[in-house]
Design a protein around this motif. Sequence first.
Motif, PDB file in Angstrom:
ATOM      1  N   GLU A 137      59.759  31.426  18.681  1.00  0.00           N
ATOM      2  CA  GLU A 137      59.168  32.768  18.645  1.00  0.00           C
ATOM      3  C   GLU A 137      59.545  33.529  19.915  1.00  0.00           C
ATOM      4  O   GLU A 137      59.943  34.699  19.865  1.00  0.00           O
ATOM      5  N   SER A 138      59.381  32.870  21.049  1.00  0.00           N
ATOM      6  CA  SER A 138      59.701  33.517  22.328  1.00  0.00           C
ATOM      7  C   SER A 138      61.164  33.923  22.385  1.00  0.00           C
ATOM      8  O   SER A 138      61.508  35.022  22.837  1.00  0.00           O
ATOM      9  N   VAL A 139      62.047  33.035  21.917  1.00  0.00           N
ATOM     10  CA  VAL A 139      63.481  33.346  21.905  1.00  0.00           C
ATOM     11  C   VAL A 139      63.758  34.542  21.001  1.00  0.00           C
ATOM     12  O   VAL A 139      64.543  35.430  21.341  1.00  0.00           O
ATOM     13  N   PHE A 140      63.103  34.596  19.829  1.00  0.00           N
ATOM     14  CA  PHE A 140      63.294  35.710  18.898  1.00  0.00           C
ATOM     15  C   PHE A 140      62.939  37.038  19.558  1.00  0.00           C
ATOM     16  O   PHE A 140      63.727  38.001  19.508  1.00  0.00           O
ATOM     17  N   TYR A 141      61.759  37.115  20.172  1.00  0.00           N
ATOM     18  CA  TYR A 141      61.325  38.378  20.770  1.00  0.00           C
ATOM     19  C   TYR A 141      62.172  38.734  21.997  1.00  0.00           C
ATOM     20  O   TYR A 141      62.398  39.913  22.273  1.00  0.00           O
ATOM     21  N   ARG A 142      62.648  37.721  22.698  1.00  0.00           N
ATOM     22  CA  ARG A 142      63.543  37.982  23.841  1.00  0.00           C
ATOM     23  C   ARG A 142      64.854  38.607  23.360  1.00  0.00           C
ATOM     24  O   ARG A 142      65.347  39.574  23.952  1.00  0.00           O
ATOM     25  N   GLN A 143      65.419  38.080  22.292  1.00  0.00           N
ATOM     26  CA  GLN A 143      66.674  38.610  21.772  1.00  0.00           C
ATOM     27  C   GLN A 143      66.496  40.002  21.178  1.00  0.00           C
ATOM     28  O   GLN A 143      67.367  40.852  21.315  1.00  0.00           O
ATOM     29  N   LEU A 144      65.366  40.219  20.520  1.00  0.00           N
ATOM     30  CA  LEU A 144      65.081  41.542  19.970  1.00  0.00           C
ATOM     31  C   LEU A 144      65.019  42.588  21.082  1.00  0.00           C
ATOM     32  O   LEU A 144      65.580  43.693  20.952  1.00  0.00           O
ATOM     33  N   ALA A 145      64.379  42.222  22.198  1.00  0.00           N
ATOM     34  CA  ALA A 145      64.327  43.136  23.343  1.00  0.00           C
ATOM     35  C   ALA A 145      65.723  43.390  23.902  1.00  0.00           C
ATOM     36  O   ALA A 145      66.034  44.493  24.357  1.00  0.00           O
ATOM     37  N   GLY A 146      66.583  42.364  23.846  1.00  0.00           N
ATOM     38  CA  GLY A 146      67.953  42.525  24.332  1.00  0.00           C
ATOM     39  C   GLY A 146      68.731  43.571  23.551  1.00  0.00           C
ATOM     40  O   GLY A 146      69.463  44.380  24.124  1.00  0.00           O
ATOM     41  N   ILE A 147      68.564  43.566  22.228  1.00  0.00           N
ATOM     42  CA  ILE A 147      69.239  44.570  21.398  1.00  0.00           C
ATOM     43  C   ILE A 147      68.752  45.969  21.754  1.00  0.00           C
ATOM     44  O   ILE A 147      69.545  46.909  21.902  1.00  0.00           O
ATOM     45  N   ILE A 148      67.446  46.093  21.918  1.00  0.00           N
ATOM     46  CA  ILE A 148      66.848  47.402  22.206  1.00  0.00           C
ATOM     47  C   ILE A 148      67.370  47.968  23.522  1.00  0.00           C
ATOM     48  O   ILE A 148      67.624  49.176  23.637  1.00  0.00           O
ATOM     49  N   VAL A 149      67.564  47.113  24.536  1.00  0.00           N
ATOM     50  CA  VAL A 149      67.982  47.614  25.844  1.00  0.00           C
ATOM     51  C   VAL A 149      69.492  47.803  25.943  1.00  0.00           C
ATOM     52  O   VAL A 149      69.968  48.668  26.680  1.00  0.00           O
ATOM     53  N   LEU A 150      70.277  47.030  25.188  1.00  0.00           N
ATOM     54  CA  LEU A 150      71.729  47.108  25.319  1.00  0.00           C
ATOM     55  C   LEU A 150      72.307  48.371  24.699  1.00  0.00           C
ATOM     56  O   LEU A 150      73.334  48.875  25.166  1.00  0.00           O
ATOM     57  N   ILE A 151      71.688  48.894  23.657  1.00  0.00           N
ATOM     58  CA  ILE A 151      72.205  50.123  23.033  1.00  0.00           C
ATOM     59  C   ILE A 151      72.149  51.298  24.020  1.00  0.00           C
ATOM     60  O   ILE A 151      73.153  52.008  24.197  1.00  0.00           O
ATOM     61  N   PRO A 152      71.014  51.537  24.722  1.00  0.00           N
ATOM     62  CA  PRO A 152      71.015  52.607  25.738  1.00  0.00           C
ATOM     63  C   PRO A 152      72.016  52.351  26.873  1.00  0.00           C
ATOM     64  O   PRO A 152      72.613  53.303  27.383  1.00  0.00           O
ATOM     65  N   ILE A 153      72.200  51.075  27.257  1.00  0.00           N
ATOM     66  CA  ILE A 153      73.179  50.762  28.304  1.00  0.00           C
ATOM     67  C   ILE A 153      74.571  51.167  27.847  1.00  0.00           C
ATOM     68  O   ILE A 153      75.352  51.772  28.594  1.00  0.00           O
ATOM     69  N   ALA A 154      74.898  50.847  26.597  1.00  0.00           N
ATOM     70  CA  ALA A 154      76.209  51.212  26.066  1.00  0.00           C
ATOM     71  C   ALA A 154      76.370  52.727  26.001  1.00  0.00           C
ATOM     72  O   ALA A 154      77.426  53.271  26.356  1.00  0.00           O
ATOM     73  N   LEU A 155      75.332  53.428  25.550  1.00  0.00           N
ATOM     74  CA  LEU A 155      75.392  54.883  25.458  1.00  0.00           C
ATOM     75  C   LEU A 155      75.566  55.527  26.827  1.00  0.00           C
ATOM     76  O   LEU A 155      76.296  56.518  26.975  1.00  0.00           O
ATOM     77  N   ALA A 156      74.899  54.959  27.852  1.00  0.00           N
ATOM     78  CA  ALA A 156      74.990  55.518  29.204  1.00  0.00           C
ATOM     79  C   ALA A 156      76.302  55.164  29.880  1.00  0.00           C
ATOM     80  O   ALA A 156      76.707  55.820  30.837  1.00  0.00           O
ATOM     81  N   GLY A 157      76.970  54.110  29.386  1.00  0.00           N
ATOM     82  CA  GLY A 157      78.207  53.665  30.021  1.00  0.00           C
ATOM     83  C   GLY A 157      79.425  53.930  29.169  1.00  0.00           C
ATOM     84  O   GLY A 157      79.828  55.078  28.960  1.00  0.00           O
ATOM     85  N   PRO A 158      80.015  52.863  28.606  1.00  0.00           N
ATOM     86  CA  PRO A 158      81.282  53.032  27.876  1.00  0.00           C
ATOM     87  C   PRO A 158      81.145  53.636  26.490  1.00  0.00           C
ATOM     88  O   PRO A 158      82.142  53.974  25.871  1.00  0.00           O
ATOM     89  N   GLY A 159      79.924  53.767  25.975  1.00  0.00           N
ATOM     90  CA  GLY A 159      79.731  54.310  24.633  1.00  0.00           C
ATOM     91  C   GLY A 159      79.628  53.212  23.591  1.00  0.00           C
ATOM     92  O   GLY A 159      79.958  52.053  23.833  1.00  0.00           O
ATOM     93  N   LEU A 160      79.144  53.604  22.399  1.00  0.00           N
ATOM     94  CA  LEU A 160      78.934  52.619  21.334  1.00  0.00           C
ATOM     95  C   LEU A 160      80.235  51.979  20.865  1.00  0.00           C
ATOM     96  O   LEU A 160      80.220  50.894  20.276  1.00  0.00           O
ATOM     97  N   ALA A 161      81.369  52.629  21.131  1.00  0.00           N
ATOM     98  CA  ALA A 161      82.659  52.046  20.742  1.00  0.00           C
ATOM     99  C   ALA A 161      82.884  50.709  21.436  1.00  0.00           C
ATOM    100  O   ALA A 161      83.601  49.841  20.919  1.00  0.00           O
ATOM    101  N   ALA A 162      82.246  50.541  22.605  1.00  0.00           N
ATOM    102  CA  ALA A 162      82.400  49.286  23.362  1.00  0.00           C
ATOM    103  C   ALA A 162      81.758  48.111  22.641  1.00  0.00           C
ATOM    104  O   ALA A 162      82.028  46.955  22.974  1.00  0.00           O
ATOM    105  N   LEU A 163      80.900  48.383  21.657  1.00  0.00           N
ATOM    106  CA  LEU A 163      80.215  47.311  20.945  1.00  0.00           C
ATOM    107  C   LEU A 163      81.061  46.755  19.798  1.00  0.00           C
ATOM    108  O   LEU A 163      80.710  45.730  19.220  1.00  0.00           O
ATOM    109  N   ARG A 164      82.177  47.437  19.471  1.00  0.00           N
ATOM    110  CA  ARG A 164      83.046  46.926  18.420  1.00  0.00           C
ATOM    111  C   ARG A 164      83.797  45.697  18.905  1.00  0.00           C
ATOM    112  O   ARG A 164      84.122  45.571  20.087  1.00  0.00           O
ATOM    113  N   THR A 165      84.072  44.783  17.987  1.00  0.00           N
ATOM    114  CA  THR A 165      84.811  43.574  18.350  1.00  0.00           C
ATOM    115  C   THR A 165      85.785  43.195  17.249  1.00  0.00           C
ATOM    116  O   THR A 165      85.546  43.482  16.067  1.00  0.00           O
ATOM    117  N   GLU A 166      86.879  42.571  17.631  1.00  0.00           N
ATOM    118  CA  GLU A 166      87.840  42.031  16.676  1.00  0.00           C
ATOM    119  C   GLU A 166      87.781  40.507  16.664  1.00  0.00           C
ATOM    120  O   GLU A 166      88.625  39.847  16.059  1.00  0.00           O
TER     121      GLU A 166
END
Length: 309
Positions: A50-79
Motif C-alpha cells: 500500500e505504501s509503495v502504491f501511494y508513493r508511486q502515485l505521488a511520483g506521477i503527480i509531481v513528475l508531470i509539473p517537473i516535465a512541464l517546467a523543464g524539457p516539456g511533456l515530449a521528454a516523457l516519450r520513450t522508444e
Amino acid sequence: MDLPEPTPAPGEHRNQALSAIVIRLFAAISITAMFACVKLASDRGVHVLESVFYRQLAGIIVLIPIALAGPGLAALRTERPWAHVSRMVIGMVAMSLNFLSFALLPIAEATAIGFMVPIVATLLSIVLLKEAVGVHRWSAIAAGLAGVLIVVQPGDGHIPMLGAIVSLTGVAVTAFVSIIIRKLGETENPITTMFWFSLSSMVPLGIAMLFVGQMHDAHTWGIIALMGLFGAFAQLGITWSLRLAPVSVVLPMDYSSLIWAALFGYLIWDKWPVPATWIGAPLIIGSGLYIALRENRLAKLRDQATARS
C-alpha cells in the motif's frame, strides 16, 4: 547568428552551488521523513505494498509539473518501453524491500545500511559491466563492508536479523537497479526514466491493491498523505539540485539523512541509535562518498580525454 550565452560570474556559480546544497539538504530531510511515515504507517497496519502504491502515485503527480517546467511533456516519450518495464519490475522489488526494512528496523540503522548502495553498485559494475577497479576503490569497499558488520553485529541481537537480511537484500537489488538506470541513461532523460517507473508500476501495484488495500482511520490516511508528499518533495529536490550543481557538490548532503533518522527515531519512537551504529555508519558513509566522488572524477577525466581525441 546566435550570440554566445554570457558566462556566469563567479558569484553566480557560488550562489547556485549554495542553493543546490540547501535544496539537496531539504531532499535528504524529506526522504528521511518519508521513511519515518512508512514506519509509522506500518505500525498502524498499513501493508508495505500500500505504501509503495501511494508513493508511486505521488511520483506521477509531481513528475508531470517537473516535465512541464523543464524539457516539456515530449521528454516523457520513450522508444525503449520494454527496458523501462524491466527496470520497473526490479525497481518494485527494491522499493518494497527498502520500505519493509524500515518497517522492521530502527530508522537510523535502516538508513545506515541503506548507504551501502554505491558500494554494492561498484561490486556489481565489476561483475556485470567489467569495469576496472583499482586499489583505492577496493579499499573503500572493504571499509564499507566492515562498517556494515559493525552496525549489524551478527549474533548480537541488537537489531532483528530478519530486518538486517531484508535491508541488505534491498541494498543489493537497489544497487542492481542503479546499474540498469546507468544503461538507460545512455539514451533516456532522467525524468523519462522516473516517470515511466512510476507509471508502469501502477499496473502490478493496482492489482496488489485489490488484495492488500484497506480503509484506514483519518490519522493513518494523514500519515499516508504525508508519506507521498515527502516522497514527492524528495524527488523534486534531488532533480532540482542536480540542475544547479554537479553530483560532487550535492552528494555529501545525502548522508545527513543519518542525523535526521536519529532525530526522528528519538522523537517518535524514543529510540536512539546504539554506539555501534555511530561507529559503523561513518565507515559506510566515508567509503560510499569516496567511491562516488572518485567515479565522478574519473568520468570527468574520460570526458576530457574524449574531447582531446
